[in-house]
Scaffold this active site. Structure first.
Site, PDB file in Angstrom:
ATOM      1  N   TYR A  48     -17.608 -25.980  15.966  1.00 21.75           N
ATOM      2  CA  TYR A  48     -18.026 -25.634  14.612  1.00 21.75           C
ATOM      3  C   TYR A  48     -17.584 -24.253  14.147  1.00 21.75           C
ATOM      4  CZ  TYR A  48     -20.871 -29.663  15.723  1.00 21.75           C
ATOM      5  OH  TYR A  48     -21.280 -30.907  16.118  1.00 21.75           O
ATOM      6  N   HIS A  54     -16.881 -31.905   6.898  1.00 23.26           N
ATOM      7  CA  HIS A  54     -17.262 -31.690   8.292  1.00 23.26           C
ATOM      8  C   HIS A  54     -16.431 -30.550   8.858  1.00 23.26           C
ATOM      9  CE1 HIS A  54     -19.649 -35.327   8.376  1.00 23.26           C
ATOM     10  NE2 HIS A  54     -18.643 -35.938   7.757  1.00 23.26           N
ATOM     11  N   SER A 102     -15.915 -29.970  12.145  1.00 31.21           N
ATOM     12  CA  SER A 102     -15.069 -30.540  13.198  1.00 31.21           C
ATOM     13  C   SER A 102     -14.485 -31.859  12.689  1.00 31.21           C
ATOM     14  CB  SER A 102     -15.887 -30.776  14.473  1.00 31.21           C
ATOM     15  OG  SER A 102     -16.846 -31.798  14.273  1.00 31.21           O
ATOM     16  N   ARG A 134     -19.627 -40.764  16.663  1.00 30.20           N
ATOM     17  CA  ARG A 134     -19.411 -39.890  15.505  1.00 30.20           C
ATOM     18  C   ARG A 134     -18.332 -40.427  14.558  1.00 30.20           C
ATOM     19  NH1 ARG A 134     -22.135 -35.083  16.443  1.00 30.20           N
ATOM     20  NH2 ARG A 134     -22.440 -34.586  18.642  1.00 30.20           N
TER      21      ARG A 134
END
Length: 148
Positions: free
Chosen positions: A23, A101, A103, A112
């Site tokens: 992140y 997002h 990542s 995910r």
């Protein structure tokens, strides 16, 4: 001047110290500041809201409709893969949004890789760290300008 909203899901208040390998090191406050400046440069006002509580995010989406928010930059975080309720709230208010997002979920664990939001979003930006938010905002502004 359009009113815009940056909406952040769970655990994003820990940015800068939470799993920086995924992140990055930018804090949520820094990201919000960057977005507000970018929106202002384009002649718009941007508000920010973060919560780990699904119901609080849903309520904020509902309030956004009554405030006349023109567009949302939304990082649903962990709710990306689980929240039909947030999806329904966004569909109910019909405010255009860009899913962002930090990542790249497609390069991470299999669970995910599914998003409840991508198919109803104006667009999705992922994998560029804090820059994902700025790119998402620019995409949203472009969409709003072309929509009239």
């Amino acid at each position: 001047m359009a009113q815009l909203l940056a909406l952040h899901g769970p655990n994003l208040d820990l940015l800068g110290r939470r799993e920086p390998e995924h992140y990055g090191r930018a804090t949520l406050a820094a990201i919000d500041s960057l977005l507000a400046e970018e929106a202002l440069r384009a002649g718009h006002r941007l508000m920010s809201f973060q919560s780990a509580a699904e119901h609080a995010l849903i309520e904020r989406i509902h309030v956004a409709a009554s405030e006349g928010v023109a567009g949302i930059v939304f990082n649903p975080a962990g709710y990306t893969h689980t929240s039909v309720a947030l999806r329904d709230a966004l569909l109910a208010v019909a405010i255009p949004f860009v899913e962002v997002h930090l990542s790249n979920p497609q390069s991470r664990e299999a669970f995910r890789r599914h998003s409840y939001f991508s198919d109803i979003a104006v667009g999705t930006v992922a994998g560029f760290g804090a820059e994902s938010y700025r790119l998402g905002l620019l995409g949203l502004l472009s969409h709003l300008a072309s929509a009239g």
